[in-house]
Scaffold this motif. Sequence first.
Motif, PDB file in Angstrom:
ATOM      1  N   LYS A 180       3.830   3.118  -7.310  1.00  0.00           N
ATOM      2  CA  LYS A 180       4.548   3.553  -8.509  1.00  0.00           C
ATOM      3  C   LYS A 180       5.129   2.355  -9.247  1.00  0.00           C
ATOM      4  O   LYS A 180       5.106   2.306 -10.474  1.00  0.00           O
ATOM      5  CB  LYS A 180       5.659   4.529  -8.139  1.00  0.00           C
ATOM      6  CG  LYS A 180       6.398   5.040  -9.381  1.00  0.00           C
ATOM      7  CD  LYS A 180       7.511   6.017  -9.046  1.00  0.00           C
ATOM      8  CE  LYS A 180       8.221   6.448 -10.326  1.00  0.00           C
ATOM      9  NZ  LYS A 180       9.331   7.380 -10.077  1.00  0.00           N
ATOM     10  N   ARG A 181       5.683   1.372  -8.488  1.00  0.00           N
ATOM     11  CA  ARG A 181       6.236   0.179  -9.141  1.00  0.00           C
ATOM     12  C   ARG A 181       5.179  -0.549  -9.953  1.00  0.00           C
ATOM     13  O   ARG A 181       5.432  -0.999 -11.074  1.00  0.00           O
ATOM     14  CB  ARG A 181       6.833  -0.763  -8.081  1.00  0.00           C
ATOM     15  CG  ARG A 181       8.335  -0.608  -7.881  1.00  0.00           C
ATOM     16  CD  ARG A 181       8.926  -1.795  -7.147  1.00  0.00           C
ATOM     17  NE  ARG A 181       8.228  -2.084  -5.904  1.00  0.00           N
ATOM     18  CZ  ARG A 181       8.530  -1.537  -4.736  1.00  0.00           C
ATOM     19  NH1 ARG A 181       9.501  -0.655  -4.657  1.00  0.00           N
ATOM     20  NH2 ARG A 181       7.848  -1.867  -3.650  1.00  0.00           N
ATOM     21  N   ALA A 182       3.982  -0.668  -9.377  1.00  0.00           N
ATOM     22  CA  ALA A 182       2.897  -1.354 -10.080  1.00  0.00           C
ATOM     23  C   ALA A 182       2.518  -0.602 -11.356  1.00  0.00           C
ATOM     24  O   ALA A 182       2.294  -1.203 -12.409  1.00  0.00           O
ATOM     25  CB  ALA A 182       1.685  -1.489  -9.157  1.00  0.00           C
ATOM     26  N   LYS A 183       2.472   0.737 -11.272  1.00  0.00           N
ATOM     27  CA  LYS A 183       2.113   1.538 -12.448  1.00  0.00           C
ATOM     28  C   LYS A 183       3.199   1.468 -13.521  1.00  0.00           C
ATOM     29  O   LYS A 183       2.905   1.381 -14.719  1.00  0.00           O
ATOM     30  CB  LYS A 183       1.855   2.983 -12.044  1.00  0.00           C
ATOM     31  CG  LYS A 183       0.563   3.151 -11.240  1.00  0.00           C
ATOM     32  CD  LYS A 183       0.366   4.576 -10.759  1.00  0.00           C
ATOM     33  CE  LYS A 183      -0.926   4.702  -9.956  1.00  0.00           C
ATOM     34  NZ  LYS A 183      -1.133   6.062  -9.428  1.00  0.00           N
ATOM     35  N   LEU A 184       4.464   1.499 -13.096  1.00  0.00           N
ATOM     36  CA  LEU A 184       5.559   1.366 -14.057  1.00  0.00           C
ATOM     37  C   LEU A 184       5.494   0.026 -14.769  1.00  0.00           C
ATOM     38  O   LEU A 184       5.680  -0.054 -15.991  1.00  0.00           O
ATOM     39  CB  LEU A 184       6.908   1.507 -13.337  1.00  0.00           C
ATOM     40  CG  LEU A 184       7.482   2.911 -13.183  1.00  0.00           C
ATOM     41  CD1 LEU A 184       8.697   2.892 -12.262  1.00  0.00           C
ATOM     42  CD2 LEU A 184       7.862   3.488 -14.536  1.00  0.00           C
ATOM     43  N   LEU A 185       5.230  -1.037 -13.997  1.00  0.00           N
ATOM     44  CA  LEU A 185       5.134  -2.371 -14.591  1.00  0.00           C
ATOM     45  C   LEU A 185       3.962  -2.447 -15.564  1.00  0.00           C
ATOM     46  O   LEU A 185       4.070  -3.036 -16.646  1.00  0.00           O
ATOM     47  CB  LEU A 185       4.980  -3.417 -13.485  1.00  0.00           C
ATOM     48  CG  LEU A 185       4.917  -4.883 -13.923  1.00  0.00           C
ATOM     49  CD1 LEU A 185       6.175  -5.269 -14.696  1.00  0.00           C
ATOM     50  CD2 LEU A 185       4.752  -5.792 -12.708  1.00  0.00           C
ATOM     51  N   ALA A 243       0.814  -1.219   0.000  1.00  0.00           N
ATOM     52  CA  ALA A 243       0.000   0.000   0.000  1.00  0.00           C
ATOM     53  C   ALA A 243       0.843   1.263   0.000  1.00  0.00           C
ATOM     54  O   ALA A 243       0.310   2.366   0.013  1.00  0.00           O
ATOM     55  CB  ALA A 243      -0.930  -0.005   1.217  1.00  0.00           C
ATOM     56  N   GLY A 244       2.171   1.110   0.012  1.00  0.00           N
ATOM     57  CA  GLY A 244       3.044   2.270   0.048  1.00  0.00           C
ATOM     58  C   GLY A 244       3.091   2.999  -1.276  1.00  0.00           C
ATOM     59  O   GLY A 244       2.726   2.472  -2.329  1.00  0.00           O
ATOM     60  N   ARG A 245       3.578   4.246  -1.222  1.00  0.00           N
ATOM     61  CA  ARG A 245       3.682   5.060  -2.440  1.00  0.00           C
ATOM     62  C   ARG A 245       4.635   4.424  -3.449  1.00  0.00           C
ATOM     63  O   ARG A 245       4.362   4.401  -4.641  1.00  0.00           O
ATOM     64  CB  ARG A 245       4.161   6.456  -2.053  1.00  0.00           C
ATOM     65  CG  ARG A 245       4.193   7.432  -3.207  1.00  0.00           C
ATOM     66  CD  ARG A 245       4.538   8.818  -2.705  1.00  0.00           C
ATOM     67  NE  ARG A 245       4.570   9.776  -3.807  1.00  0.00           N
ATOM     68  CZ  ARG A 245       4.841  11.068  -3.642  1.00  0.00           C
ATOM     69  NH1 ARG A 245       5.078  11.552  -2.427  1.00  0.00           N
ATOM     70  NH2 ARG A 245       4.863  11.877  -4.686  1.00  0.00           N
TER      71      ARG A 245
END
Length: 233
Positions: free
Chosen positions: A186-191, A180-182
């Motif tokens: 971001k990692r999920a969105k980049l992937l 749930a961290g920022r």
Amino acid sequence: MTGNRPDESYEEDVLRILAAAVRAIGSIISSNTEIVLHDLRRPEYSIAEIVNAHVTGRRQGDSILSGMRTDKAFISAMEESREAVTLLTDYETFSRSGAPLRSSTAIYRGRNARPFAALCINVDDENIRKALSVLQNLTAAMPSQREEAIPQEESGVSPDNIEDLMRDIISSATALSPGAGRADGKRAKLLAVQQMQEKGIFLMKGGVEKAAAALGVTRYTIYNYLDELKNAE
């Protein structure tokens, strides 16, 4: 004033050399590619040489301020740097009419580190995209036997299923980067952006905007993610 003359002479020489290069390269490149040389010492009428000016609708003597929107090269030119030449390659800009362009820029600095010239290449791929669209439509109209011979995952992305595909990609990316961290978000969105790029979503008209809406970010954030992925490679 006298002390500035060697620098001014050097800059004038470089600009003359670059102007000749623009004319030479411009004589053989395709008509969808604009090459423009800016004299940044005179921003109010910076365009010193230009070929295929119809790509952006500018002409010699126009200002750099009347150029593309969201042009990272201009922003970079205003930043401090000790590098003699700064290169920005294969990034997206938009013409004044909003047409997407592929751009590359070299920014030249003098001995005083002040930017004095920018050599820019802008490519309009709209006709290529239209040709690809025609080919895709022709392929879609081929007999069903041909369609059955192509595995579903290799048959490409159509405008009808792009939202479903993006939802699947985002779900998969979130599962691969839980938390749930920022930083996790971001990692999920980049992937997710990386997978969308691999699927060819950004080659489709409106793909960037659809991806931005699905991820809850702006389209400029999508461009930043693409830059980040490219730099990571």
